[in-house]
Design an enzyme around this catalytic site. Structure first.
Site, PDB file in Angstrom:
ATOM      1  N   ASP A  93      -2.548 -11.309  -6.831  1.00  0.00           N
ATOM      2  CA  ASP A  93      -2.498 -10.177  -5.899  1.00  0.00           C
ATOM      3  C   ASP A  93      -3.164  -8.950  -6.554  1.00  0.00           C
ATOM      4  O   ASP A  93      -2.830  -8.594  -7.692  1.00  0.00           O
ATOM      5  CB  ASP A  93      -1.009  -9.887  -5.627  1.00  0.00           C
ATOM      6  CG  ASP A  93      -0.790  -8.954  -4.462  1.00  0.00           C
ATOM      7  OD1 ASP A  93      -1.675  -8.842  -3.603  1.00  0.00           O
ATOM      8  OD2 ASP A  93       0.314  -8.355  -4.399  1.00  0.00           O
ATOM      9  N   HIS A  94      -4.083  -8.326  -5.859  1.00  0.00           N
ATOM     10  CA  HIS A  94      -4.753  -7.109  -6.347  1.00  0.00           C
ATOM     11  C   HIS A  94      -5.386  -7.254  -7.736  1.00  0.00           C
ATOM     12  O   HIS A  94      -5.179  -6.395  -8.616  1.00  0.00           O
ATOM     13  CB  HIS A  94      -3.785  -5.911  -6.360  1.00  0.00           C
ATOM     14  CG  HIS A  94      -3.345  -5.515  -4.987  1.00  0.00           C
ATOM     15  ND1 HIS A  94      -4.165  -4.853  -4.111  1.00  0.00           N
ATOM     16  CD2 HIS A  94      -2.183  -5.722  -4.326  1.00  0.00           C
ATOM     17  CE1 HIS A  94      -3.520  -4.662  -2.968  1.00  0.00           C
ATOM     18  NE2 HIS A  94      -2.316  -5.187  -3.065  1.00  0.00           N
ATOM     19  N   GLU A 145     -11.383  -6.933  -0.290  1.00  0.00           N
ATOM     20  CA  GLU A 145     -10.769  -5.880   0.534  1.00  0.00           C
ATOM     21  C   GLU A 145     -11.773  -4.791   0.856  1.00  0.00           C
ATOM     22  O   GLU A 145     -12.541  -4.344   0.001  1.00  0.00           O
ATOM     23  CB  GLU A 145      -9.547  -5.269  -0.178  1.00  0.00           C
ATOM     24  CG  GLU A 145      -8.877  -4.171   0.657  1.00  0.00           C
ATOM     25  CD  GLU A 145      -7.494  -3.736   0.157  1.00  0.00           C
ATOM     26  OE1 GLU A 145      -6.850  -4.485  -0.594  1.00  0.00           O
ATOM     27  OE2 GLU A 145      -7.070  -2.633   0.547  1.00  0.00           O
ATOM     28  N   HIS A 189       1.489   0.243   1.256  1.00  0.00           N
ATOM     29  CA  HIS A 189       2.380  -0.393   0.290  1.00  0.00           C
ATOM     30  C   HIS A 189       3.681   0.380   0.091  1.00  0.00           C
ATOM     31  O   HIS A 189       3.720   1.591   0.261  1.00  0.00           O
ATOM     32  CB  HIS A 189       1.670  -0.542  -1.056  1.00  0.00           C
ATOM     33  CG  HIS A 189       0.576  -1.566  -1.031  1.00  0.00           C
ATOM     34  ND1 HIS A 189      -0.749  -1.242  -0.942  1.00  0.00           N
ATOM     35  CD2 HIS A 189       0.635  -2.925  -1.064  1.00  0.00           C
ATOM     36  CE1 HIS A 189      -1.468  -2.355  -0.924  1.00  0.00           C
ATOM     37  NE2 HIS A 189      -0.658  -3.386  -0.999  1.00  0.00           N
ATOM     38  N   GLY A 190       4.727  -0.352  -0.295  1.00  0.00           N
ATOM     39  CA  GLY A 190       5.976   0.282  -0.682  1.00  0.00           C
ATOM     40  C   GLY A 190       6.977   0.404   0.468  1.00  0.00           C
ATOM     41  O   GLY A 190       6.734  -0.063   1.584  1.00  0.00           O
ATOM     42  N   SER A 235       5.664  -4.933   4.825  1.00  0.00           N
ATOM     43  CA  SER A 235       7.134  -4.960   4.861  1.00  0.00           C
ATOM     44  C   SER A 235       7.637  -4.120   6.026  1.00  0.00           C
ATOM     45  O   SER A 235       7.026  -3.113   6.397  1.00  0.00           O
ATOM     46  CB  SER A 235       7.705  -4.422   3.545  1.00  0.00           C
ATOM     47  OG  SER A 235       7.712  -5.446   2.569  1.00  0.00           O
ATOM     48  N   ASN A 275       1.258  -9.975   3.724  1.00  0.00           N
ATOM     49  CA  ASN A 275       1.853  -9.743   2.397  1.00  0.00           C
ATOM     50  C   ASN A 275       3.172  -8.986   2.503  1.00  0.00           C
ATOM     51  O   ASN A 275       3.224  -7.893   3.094  1.00  0.00           O
ATOM     52  CB  ASN A 275       0.915  -8.882   1.553  1.00  0.00           C
ATOM     53  CG  ASN A 275      -0.298  -9.642   1.074  1.00  0.00           C
ATOM     54  OD1 ASN A 275      -0.564 -10.757   1.518  1.00  0.00           O
ATOM     55  ND2 ASN A 275      -1.037  -9.039   0.156  1.00  0.00           N
ATOM     56  N   SER A 278       8.024  -5.529  -0.705  1.00  0.00           N
ATOM     57  CA  SER A 278       9.093  -4.517  -0.728  1.00  0.00           C
ATOM     58  C   SER A 278      10.373  -4.977  -0.021  1.00  0.00           C
ATOM     59  O   SER A 278      11.478  -4.663  -0.481  1.00  0.00           O
ATOM     60  CB  SER A 278       8.600  -3.223  -0.079  1.00  0.00           C
ATOM     61  OG  SER A 278       7.512  -2.720  -0.807  1.00  0.00           O
TER      62      SER A 278
END
Ligand code: G3H
Ligand code: 13P
Ligand code: ZN
Length: 330
Positions: A93-94, A145, A189-190, A235, A275, A278
């Site tokens: 990932d990343h 990406e 993200h998060g 998430s 994906n 979180s």
């Protein structure tokens, strides 16, 4: 050098093709430890879902790269032991450099992401192409990406979104040769994706964030029909976990995620990988905090990591059955 094929893993090519044709998305769940891995595998075996095991460079540093590789190998055997074989992808990932992607491929990863999204366009193309050329020699699939998500991506942090520019996608995928493309359409993200000020209240008083940019997704699909699209930062931040965490001494203010209905809608399109990290962190933290607060005499890690693992499994089963639609597709 160990090939992922010897470990019983698969790359993402076939499962993405089926997911697009079938109108569902494959879950990409991050893991850093044994309990997370057990929860992912048991949930996906029980719901008969293909799965992508995702390892970030942070996870590699935390858990040790060799150990993680053997854990993924163990996951394949564990799934068999549970009685149903599911396709399992081991994915970086990343990834942020050619060297990291190469090292993961040599360690048995079946899929890698090279995230050049923060680089100038031509540099993103050059780096991604370099990874693709190496990965394809080993039949490893590559995710690139275009566009930048707000929030934290490992060491990269962005304040604001830069949505993917549909006019760039044909050029990017043809010149790099990537197998899938992560795009930016409003996810991030998060656990703090939106502020309450960015949301409106529905009739039940629940804060609803602005919808994802499905118009951009449609434009992208028009330009590259049938090409696998990936959504990061997906998430949903289940409010029951936020409530439990705060009830037992936590302090998570204004944690708002992507509504599940929007992910359901995205999964029906060319979005074939979603994906989620979180939500798992929240589920584990809520369960552990509850044990610590209600059973303060407990000190056996199995007595709090066990309930955390049970909660995680429930969460992952819910994702495959009721959000992504991947249940029953293995
Ligand atoms: O997108 C990032 C993932 O949630 C991984 O997070 O870098 O803290 O392991 P991490
Ligand atoms: P979340 O932080 O929304 O779970 O996103 C995870 C992710 O995109 C991992 O690459
Ligand atoms: Zn991500």
């Amino acid at each position: 050098m160990v090939s992922y094929k010897e470990l019983g893993l698969v790359n993402s090519r076939e499962i993405f093709k089926k997911a697009i044709e079938g109108g569902y998305a494959i879950p990409a769940f991050n893991f850093n430890n044994m309990e997370q891995l057990q929860a992912i595998i048991s949930a996906c075996v029980e719901t008969k879902s293909p799965v992508i095991l995702q390892v970030s460079s942070g996870a590699r540093k935390y858990a040790n790269q060799t150990l993680l590789r053997y854990m993924a190998q163990g996951a394949v055997e564990y799934a068999k032991e549970l009685g149903y074989e599911i396709p399992i992808v081991l994915h970086l990932d990343h990834g942020d450099s050619f060297e990291l992607c190469k090292s993961c491929i040599e360690y048995g990863f079946s899929s890698v992401m090279i995230d050049g999204s923060h680089l100038p366009y031509e540099e993103n193309i050059a780096l991604t192409k370099q990874v693709v050329e190496y990965a394809h020699q080993h039949d490893v699939t590559v995710e690139g990406e275009l566009g930048v998500l707000a929030g934290i991506e490992d060491d990269v942090q962005a304040e604001h979104h830069t949505y993917t520019e549909p006019d760039e996608v044909v050029d990017f995928v043809t010149r790099t040769g990537v197998d899938s493309l992560a795009i930016s359409i409003g996810t991030s993200h998060g656990a703090f994706k939106f502020t309450p000020e960015q949301c409106t209240r529905n009739e039940n008083g629940v804060l609803v964030p602005p919808p994802l940019r499905f118009d951009i997704l449609k434009e992208i699909e028009k330009r590259i029909p049938g090409f696998p699209i990936v959504l990061h930062g997906s998430s949903s931040v289940p409010q029951q976990y936020v409530k439990t965490i705060n009830q037992y001494g936590g302090k998570l203010n204004d944690s708002i995620g992507i509504p599940e209905e929007q992910l359901r809608e995205a999964a029906k399109s060319a979005v074939c990988k979603i994906n989620i990290d979180s939500d798992g962190r929240l589920a584990m933290t809520a369960a552990i905090r509850e044990v610590f607060a209600t059973k303060p005499a407990e000190f056996d890690p199995r007595k709090y990591l066990g309930p955390a693992r049970d909660e995680l499994k429930k969460l992952y089963m819910h994702k495959t059955e009721s959000v992504l639609g991947s249940a029953g597709k293995a």
